[in-house]
Design a protein around this motif. Structure first.
Motif, PDB file in Angstrom:
ATOM      1  N   ALA A 165       0.829  -1.216   0.000  1.00  0.00           N
ATOM      2  CA  ALA A 165       0.000   0.000   0.000  1.00  0.00           C
ATOM      3  C   ALA A 165       0.858   1.259   0.000  1.00  0.00           C
ATOM      4  CB  ALA A 165      -0.931  -0.001   1.204  1.00  0.00           C
ATOM      5  N   GLY A 166       0.795   2.022  -1.103  1.00  0.00           N
ATOM      6  CA  GLY A 166       1.529   3.284  -1.159  1.00  0.00           C
ATOM      7  C   GLY A 166       0.803   4.386  -0.412  1.00  0.00           C
ATOM      8  N   LEU A 167      -0.526   4.365  -0.462  1.00  0.00           N
ATOM      9  CA  LEU A 167      -1.347   5.373   0.208  1.00  0.00           C
ATOM     10  C   LEU A 167      -2.414   4.683   1.045  1.00  0.00           C
ATOM     11  CD1 LEU A 167      -2.165   8.399   0.536  1.00  0.00           C
ATOM     12  CD2 LEU A 167      -3.761   8.027  -1.363  1.00  0.00           C
ATOM     13  N   ILE A 168      -2.489   5.053   2.306  1.00  0.00           N
ATOM     14  CA  ILE A 168      -3.508   4.514   3.204  1.00  0.00           C
ATOM     15  C   ILE A 168      -4.406   5.654   3.668  1.00  0.00           C
ATOM     16  CG2 ILE A 168      -3.915   3.526   5.502  1.00  0.00           C
ATOM     17  CD1 ILE A 168      -1.466   1.786   5.104  1.00  0.00           C
ATOM     18  N   ALA A 169      -5.708   5.450   3.515  1.00  0.00           N
ATOM     19  CA  ALA A 169      -6.685   6.441   3.978  1.00  0.00           C
ATOM     20  C   ALA A 169      -6.997   6.189   5.452  1.00  0.00           C
ATOM     21  CB  ALA A 169      -7.962   6.356   3.141  1.00  0.00           C
ATOM     22  N   VAL A 170      -7.253   7.263   6.179  1.00  0.00           N
ATOM     23  CA  VAL A 170      -7.584   7.172   7.603  1.00  0.00           C
ATOM     24  C   VAL A 170      -8.901   7.903   7.829  1.00  0.00           C
ATOM     25  CG1 VAL A 170      -6.873   7.702   9.960  1.00  0.00           C
ATOM     26  CG2 VAL A 170      -5.144   7.096   8.251  1.00  0.00           C
TER      27      VAL A 170
END
Length: 329
Positions: A165-170
């Motif tokens: 995962a290059g980008l993880i949403a929170v």
């Protein structure tokens, strides 16, 4: 936590969004002390079983020498103060407040004399419930379920589940009193790991829909759903959206994983209810809340749903599975 609906016959009355559920009537047990149970969410049979077992261990058996009067807001926190006032008017011996920090705050606002035992996810000192964890000094004590401080740990586990995962949403609720604590915890963990984040906010059902759309548009490859009582009341919606967008997600409570979420990590809520039950029993025996230190959890649960992992095309490393407390297949 996931809410397990109770059968219709178990309710005495359902008024608006509030449940009034006397588990044992006063007429039947006029000589027995009454515990007022104030729940910000909805009845959960598994958690109530843990609470009753702790009461039994303390020498109090419902229907024999103790009665319970149950008041549930079903997620409508604006009703909690009225429900708490009703329990005060009934002159219960002790008020147990669970299902979110709002229940504890409502009970504390309603009485300064009736003992209160809470399970709070917010810092009880910052919330004004106690003066210190070791010696509360007032009429309230209980369990500090510090879920918000675990966001960084959840991020680490999600990165192990989705290492590419290059980008993880929170997803966080900006109206949560612990929003800044949650944000700081996850950002600190991300900086240490070199992980890119996309912070999304939601405090309504519509916000949640928009947040998932934003995560999809930004091509996030993972999602961390922050600890929040509102999110707990929207488990089915959130898990369904994660599935629709094929977004691997980690949550705070095992009930998200049971509902089909990929994984969860957090304090054992059942263990917290046991602690609350033990304290309620000790208070019924004559101890004072001011002398009972606030309990901090020592048991945490890591749950993986392998069926969901397979549907997402994820391979869960054997080492990671071995560290899970529960595997759902």
């Amino acid at each position: 936590m996931r809410i397990t609906p109770l059968k219709r016959r178990e309710f005495v009355a359902l008024l608006g969004g509030a449940v009034v559920w006397p588990l044992a009537t006063h007429a039947q047990q006029s000589a027995a002390p009454v515990i007022g149970f104030l729940d910000g969410q909805s009845p959960d049979a598994r958690l109530m079983m843990a609470f009753r077992q702790a009461l039994k261990d303390a020498g109090f058996v419902e229907g024999r020498n103790v009665a319970l009067d149950y008041r549930s807001a079903n997620g409508h926190t604006e009703q909690l103060l009225t429900l708490a006032g009703d329990l005060v008017d009934r002159r219960v011996a002790v008020i147990v407040a669970t299902g979110g920090t709002a229940a504890a705050n409502a009970a504390y606002a309603a009485t300064t004399t009736i003992p209160i035992v809470f399970a709070s996810s917010a810092d009880p000192i910052a919330s004004g419930l106690v003066n210190s964890l070791n010696r509360p000094d007032g009429n309230a004590t209980g369990v500090y379920v510090f879920q918000q401080a675990l966001e960084g740990k959840r991020l680490g586990l999600l990165r192990e589940l989705v290492p590419q995962a290059g980008l993880i949403a929170v997803l966080l609720n900006p109206t949560n009193a612990n929003f800044q604590t949650q944000l700081g915890s996850v950002q600190e963990a991300a900086r240490a790991a070199g992980q890119r984040l996309s912070i999304l906010s939601a405090s309504t059902e519509h916000d949640i829909e928009l947040a998932f759309a934003t995560a999809a548009d930004s091509r996030a490859q993972g999602l961390l759903v922050g600890s929040d009582s509102f999110f707990d009341s929207r488990i089915d919606q959130i898990v369904a959206l994660a599935s629709r967008h094929a977004l691997p997600a980690i949550y705070e409570g095992r009930d998200f994983a049971i509902a089909g979420g990929l994984a969860s990590y957090g304090t054992s809520v059942a263990d917290a209810y046991r602690e609350v039950g033990m304290y309620a029993g000790r208070i019924l025996k004559g101890e004072k809340p001011a002398d009972l230190p606030v309990v901090q959890p020592t048991k945490f649960e890591f749950v993986i749903n392998l069926k969901t992992a397979k549907a997402l095309g994820l391979h869960v490393a054997p080492g990671l599975s071995a560290r899970a407390d529960e595997i759902i297949e």
